[in-house]
Each structure stands twice: as C-alpha cells, then as structure tokens.
Scaffold this motif. Sequence first.
Motif, PDB file in Angstrom:
ATOM      1  N   THR A 118       0.840  -1.206   0.000  1.00 19.51           N
ATOM      2  CA  THR A 118       0.000   0.000   0.000  1.00 19.51           C
ATOM      3  C   THR A 118       0.869   1.248   0.000  1.00 19.51           C
ATOM      4  OG1 THR A 118      -1.886  -1.067   1.085  1.00 19.51           O
ATOM      5  CG2 THR A 118      -1.691   1.317   1.326  1.00 19.51           C
ATOM      6  N   GLU A 119       1.889   1.282   0.853  1.00 17.82           N
ATOM      7  CA  GLU A 119       2.770   2.445   0.907  1.00 17.82           C
ATOM      8  C   GLU A 119       3.546   2.599  -0.395  1.00 17.82           C
ATOM      9  OE1 GLU A 119       5.135   3.983   4.512  1.00 17.82           O
ATOM     10  OE2 GLU A 119       6.528   2.654   3.482  1.00 17.82           O
ATOM     11  N   ALA A 120       4.039   1.502  -0.937  1.00 19.75           N
ATOM     12  CA  ALA A 120       4.798   1.569  -2.182  1.00 19.75           C
ATOM     13  C   ALA A 120       3.935   2.087  -3.324  1.00 19.75           C
ATOM     14  CB  ALA A 120       5.355   0.187  -2.523  1.00 19.75           C
ATOM     15  N   LEU A 121       2.745   1.525  -3.483  1.00 23.10           N
ATOM     16  CA  LEU A 121       1.870   1.909  -4.586  1.00 23.10           C
ATOM     17  C   LEU A 121       1.330   3.318  -4.411  1.00 23.10           C
ATOM     18  CD1 LEU A 121       0.037  -1.511  -4.842  1.00 23.10           C
ATOM     19  CD2 LEU A 121       1.693  -0.612  -6.477  1.00 23.10           C
ATOM     20  N   ASN A 122       0.997   3.691  -3.171  1.00 21.03           N
ATOM     21  CA  ASN A 122       0.517   5.058  -2.922  1.00 21.03           C
ATOM     22  C   ASN A 122       1.595   6.095  -3.213  1.00 21.03           C
ATOM     23  OD1 ASN A 122      -2.296   5.711  -1.181  1.00 21.03           O
ATOM     24  ND2 ASN A 122      -1.766   3.569  -1.420  1.00 21.03           N
ATOM     25  N   THR A 123       2.853   5.716  -3.019  1.00 21.42           N
ATOM     26  CA  THR A 123       3.945   6.633  -3.341  1.00 21.42           C
ATOM     27  C   THR A 123       3.882   7.029  -4.813  1.00 21.42           C
ATOM     28  OG1 THR A 123       5.393   5.746  -1.617  1.00 21.42           O
ATOM     29  CG2 THR A 123       6.457   6.884  -3.444  1.00 21.42           C
ATOM     30  N   VAL A 124       3.657   6.057  -5.672  1.00 22.13           N
ATOM     31  CA  VAL A 124       3.565   6.345  -7.103  1.00 22.13           C
ATOM     32  C   VAL A 124       2.238   7.021  -7.444  1.00 22.13           C
ATOM     33  CG1 VAL A 124       3.577   5.344  -9.423  1.00 22.13           C
ATOM     34  CG2 VAL A 124       5.089   4.424  -7.657  1.00 22.13           C
ATOM     35  N   ILE A 125       1.146   6.516  -6.876  1.00 25.25           N
ATOM     36  CA  ILE A 125      -0.175   7.073  -7.179  1.00 25.25           C
ATOM     37  C   ILE A 125      -0.236   8.566  -6.869  1.00 25.25           C
ATOM     38  CG2 ILE A 125      -2.613   7.030  -6.498  1.00 25.25           C
ATOM     39  CD1 ILE A 125      -2.257   3.970  -6.095  1.00 25.25           C
ATOM     40  N   TYR A 126       0.263   8.965  -5.704  1.00 29.61           N
ATOM     41  CA  TYR A 126       0.232  10.372  -5.322  1.00 29.61           C
ATOM     42  C   TYR A 126       1.442  11.144  -5.842  1.00 29.61           C
ATOM     43  CZ  TYR A 126      -3.691   9.360  -2.253  1.00 29.61           C
ATOM     44  OH  TYR A 126      -4.920   8.984  -1.766  1.00 29.61           O
ATOM     45  N   GLY A 127       2.479  10.418  -6.275  1.00 29.54           N
ATOM     46  CA  GLY A 127       3.698  11.087  -6.710  1.00 29.54           C
ATOM     47  C   GLY A 127       3.742  11.449  -8.174  1.00 29.54           C
ATOM     48  N   LEU A 128       2.856  10.884  -8.978  1.00 29.24           N
ATOM     49  CA  LEU A 128       2.821  11.183 -10.402  1.00 29.24           C
ATOM     50  C   LEU A 128       2.307  12.603 -10.654  1.00 29.24           C
ATOM     51  CD1 LEU A 128       1.255   7.856 -11.708  1.00 29.24           C
ATOM     52  CD2 LEU A 128       3.442   8.779 -12.509  1.00 29.24           C
ATOM     53  N   ASP A 129       2.935  13.303 -11.568  1.00 31.48           N
ATOM     54  CA  ASP A 129       2.423  14.599 -12.013  1.00 31.48           C
ATOM     55  C   ASP A 129       1.297  14.349 -13.005  1.00 31.48           C
ATOM     56  OD1 ASP A 129       3.828  16.641 -10.660  1.00 31.48           O
ATOM     57  OD2 ASP A 129       5.601  16.284 -11.889  1.00 31.48           O
ATOM     58  N   LEU A 130       0.076  14.631 -12.588  1.00 27.20           N
ATOM     59  CA  LEU A 130      -1.092  14.460 -13.440  1.00 27.20           C
ATOM     60  C   LEU A 130      -1.899  15.755 -13.469  1.00 27.20           C
ATOM     61  CD1 LEU A 130      -2.264  10.941 -12.169  1.00 27.20           C
ATOM     62  CD2 LEU A 130      -1.077  11.427 -14.318  1.00 27.20           C
ATOM     63  N   ALA A 131      -2.578  15.975 -14.587  1.00 25.29           N
ATOM     64  CA  ALA A 131      -3.397  17.178 -14.736  1.00 25.29           C
ATOM     65  C   ALA A 131      -4.865  16.785 -14.856  1.00 25.29           C
ATOM     66  CB  ALA A 131      -2.961  17.952 -15.977  1.00 25.29           C
ATOM     67  N   LYS A 132      -5.731  17.752 -14.620  1.00 23.06           N
ATOM     68  CA  LYS A 132      -7.167  17.523 -14.746  1.00 23.06           C
ATOM     69  C   LYS A 132      -7.472  16.951 -16.130  1.00 23.06           C
ATOM     70  CE  LYS A 132     -11.643  19.835 -14.214  1.00 23.06           C
ATOM     71  NZ  LYS A 132     -12.328  21.110 -13.896  1.00 23.06           N
ATOM     72  N   GLY A 133      -8.237  15.870 -16.138  1.00 28.79           N
ATOM     73  CA  GLY A 133      -8.594  15.234 -17.401  1.00 28.79           C
ATOM     74  C   GLY A 133      -7.713  14.070 -17.784  1.00 28.79           C
ATOM     75  N   ASP A 134      -6.528  13.956 -17.184  1.00 24.14           N
ATOM     76  CA  ASP A 134      -5.666  12.802 -17.446  1.00 24.14           C
ATOM     77  C   ASP A 134      -6.359  11.527 -16.978  1.00 24.14           C
ATOM     78  OD1 ASP A 134      -3.683  14.361 -18.508  1.00 24.14           O
ATOM     79  OD2 ASP A 134      -2.437  14.373 -16.708  1.00 24.14           O
ATOM     80  N   GLU A 135      -6.191  10.459 -17.742  1.00 20.27           N
ATOM     81  CA  GLU A 135      -6.897   9.213 -17.447  1.00 20.27           C
ATOM     82  C   GLU A 135      -5.976   8.128 -16.893  1.00 20.27           C
ATOM     83  OE1 GLU A 135     -10.322   9.613 -20.938  1.00 20.27           O
ATOM     84  OE2 GLU A 135      -8.796   8.045 -21.078  1.00 20.27           O
TER      85      GLU A 135
END
Length: 435
Positions: free
Chosen positions: A136-153
């Motif tokens: 959970t910690e490993a995956l959340n690091t990437v999930i919240y760490g990615l630079d994403l913009a509104k509308g990105d899928e």
Amino acid sequence: MAHNRRNFVKKLAVAGSTVSVNNLLEMTSVADLTAANRRVQHLSLREVAADEDYWRTIQQSYTASTSPIIILNNGGVSPSPLVVQQAVERYNQMINQGPSYYMWRLLDQGREPVREKLALLAGTLPDEIAINRNATEALNTVIYGLDLAKGDEIIGTLQDYPNVIQAWRQRAQREGIVYKQLSFKFPIENDEQIVREYEKAITPKTKLLHVTHVINWVGQIMPVQKICQMARKHGVEVLVDGAHSFGLLDFKIPELGCDYFGTSLHKFLSAPVGTGMLWIRKEKIATIWPLLCNSQPKSNDIRKFETLGTRSFAIEQGINEAINFHNAIGSKRKEERVRYLKNYWAEKALKLPGVRLSTSLKPQFSCGICGVSIEGMTPGEVEGKLMAKYKINTSPTVWENISCVRVTPHIYTTLADLDKLVNSLSEIIAEKKKA
C-alpha cells in the motif's frame, strides 16, 4: 556492494557482546536445506514439489507448523521462519541497549546491504529499490507522486486492491483526473482477452495502467508482460501491484516491462511483518514526488522515498534472513510447491457436491491463491464454520462480482492440513443438507 557489507559486519562486531555477529549471520536452517537440496538435485521441479521428505525440512523451519490453528490465509500475511524471528529479536535486543546509538549509528547503515540483496532477488539495480513497509505504501507513493493534470486518465479494475482504488478515487475527487475501472469475471483462461480490454479503454488522454499481477481475491495471474508491451505501443506507463507475486512467482521485475512496481515482503517472501519494497525504473525516479517530505523531492535518488522518520530497524534487517531462506529453497522450486499445494486441495474439493472454484487450476493462470464457495452458503458462513469448528483460518471474500472463501497455503503447509480442509468442507456440506 561488498564494501557496504564488510563495513556493516565490521561495525556489528565492534558493537560488542550485546549481539554476536556469528549468531546474527548463522543460518542453521539454510544448512539443513542445503543438505536437503543435495538429496533432490537430480529430480525435476514437479518431482521436488511432491517430495514430502524434502518439504518436511522446510515445514520444521516455521514455528507456524505447530500452531493450534491451520493457517490458510497466507494471502493476507505470512508467518516468518524461525531464523527470521530470531534475527529480529536479536536486533531488538541490541537496539534496546541504546536505541539512538545502535539504530542511527549502526543499523541505519545496514539498509544498503538489504537493498543490494533485494536488488539481486528482483533482478534490478540497487538504486531502483526503496525499502518501506508494505505494498500500500509503495503503490501510494507512485499514485500520489505522479504529475497528473485535470482530465488525465488512469485505467484500473474493480478487482484491484481496495487501498489503491481509494487512492486513485481520492486523486480524482481532489484534482479532476479520470479514473476508469474495467471489470473482469474470473477465472479467465485467455491472456489476449484481458489485454484487449485494457487496450480498448486507452484514449489519447490515458497516462497509466494500474495492473494487479496476482488478483488478491482469487489468485488470477494477470498477463502483465503482455499488457506492458501493449501499453508501450500507446506511450502509456504501467504501475504493477506485485503484493502477491514477489517472493512466490519466479520472475525478475525488469522482465515485466513495467515502469513502477510495489510489493509487500511479509507475504510469500516470509519477511517480518511490516516490510515492503518499491521499484521504479531508474529514469523515472526524478519524475515521482515522495509520499512523505524530502529535502530534494525531484532528485533521482531512490532513497528520497525512505524519509519515514523513526522505523523498526530490527524488522528491516530481518529482510536479509528472509531472502537467505528464500534463496536456499529457490524461487522456481517454491513456486511449484505452492501451486502443487493449491491444486492438491482444490482438485479434491471440486469433486464435492455444490462446490465451485473462482480460480483456474491451469499453471499459467494461478499459483497459490484459490477461491472456493459452497452453493447456498455465504462466504462468511463457510469461513465461520471452518474457523469455529475446525480451527482453519481462511478469508471470506465479497467484493464487486467476487463471492468466495480465499484459501492460501504456503510452503510450511502440510498435506494433512489440506486433507483436513477438504474433509471439513465435506462435513459442512453434509450438515447443510441435513438442516
């Protein structure tokens, strides 16, 4: 690498009489395994998987083998072999002779040797691996760490792990990214069908696929390598949840072709509870923000993901012993044994009236986890009877379109344990008919 190990061992020796270096590095269980390995070295993998004398040596290395309950929920968390437990206890004893000294000045430097050993097991560079507490910690690091913009899928599935689903949904709620979820009806014995579903969902706005390597509910092995090959053609990244594959399936992370990979080490690797690992492809590290604060959040140093503050250094060092134990058996040998155990009970259970499996028994589609259900009974009812009357620990699963009892043996599980499971299911069915 060798320099780091030598320095760490030398400093342990200097630590004095609190802990003996020889005791810390002593692997009597591995010595026993070495002798057992010599005895079966002429046998095929399938023959070794069914050699009960060989596996009895391993079973005796686990204190769980004498538990008053039969543990068949190793998909949740697995017990460690005795040698790992003893290592953690000894490190804890050392720490409590002077926590700030032994933790920060000594054991903190032991992280690099652990990183190197994990890298060898994973087939990666040490500088691509961060040590943390769970998937959970490993995956959340990437999930919240990615630079994403509104509308990105982002594309995932309804059958992914709840903690990662909630993480993606939270990003969608806060930032307006689009989180799309496919839905699969398992078991599926067609890799191309799964790949097609992911590909059909991709649009020009798709940035990443979230793929669970082994579906935790029913054990379906997803065709990660094929999905990654397809995603690369579309310029889409892939994050892999390897919580139930690492330490069980025989693979190297780079072979998958993904960009990010997170796992728990306290499942099939049998490392201490509360250990995990994050892998990020070297050229991607600088693009991911740390989940917790770091003074250089955009650096390309994987260690920026380890700013956890005070942690259990004893537990972290116990990973070493778990890898030693795992390597003494061998990845492929371990995979074949756990699959053998799953098929041993599942094939017998399938002959019982009213029993249905939610898992394929073909080797390319499953390994250790298998979902079982009894017609006319809820998973909670079946699990409750298994535990209350027979002291068999399983996991009831009701999630989206999945309804079953998850059964997960490990290498310390005996055939007698699995015979008792099948006999118990038979008795539960008979009682239901009488009612």
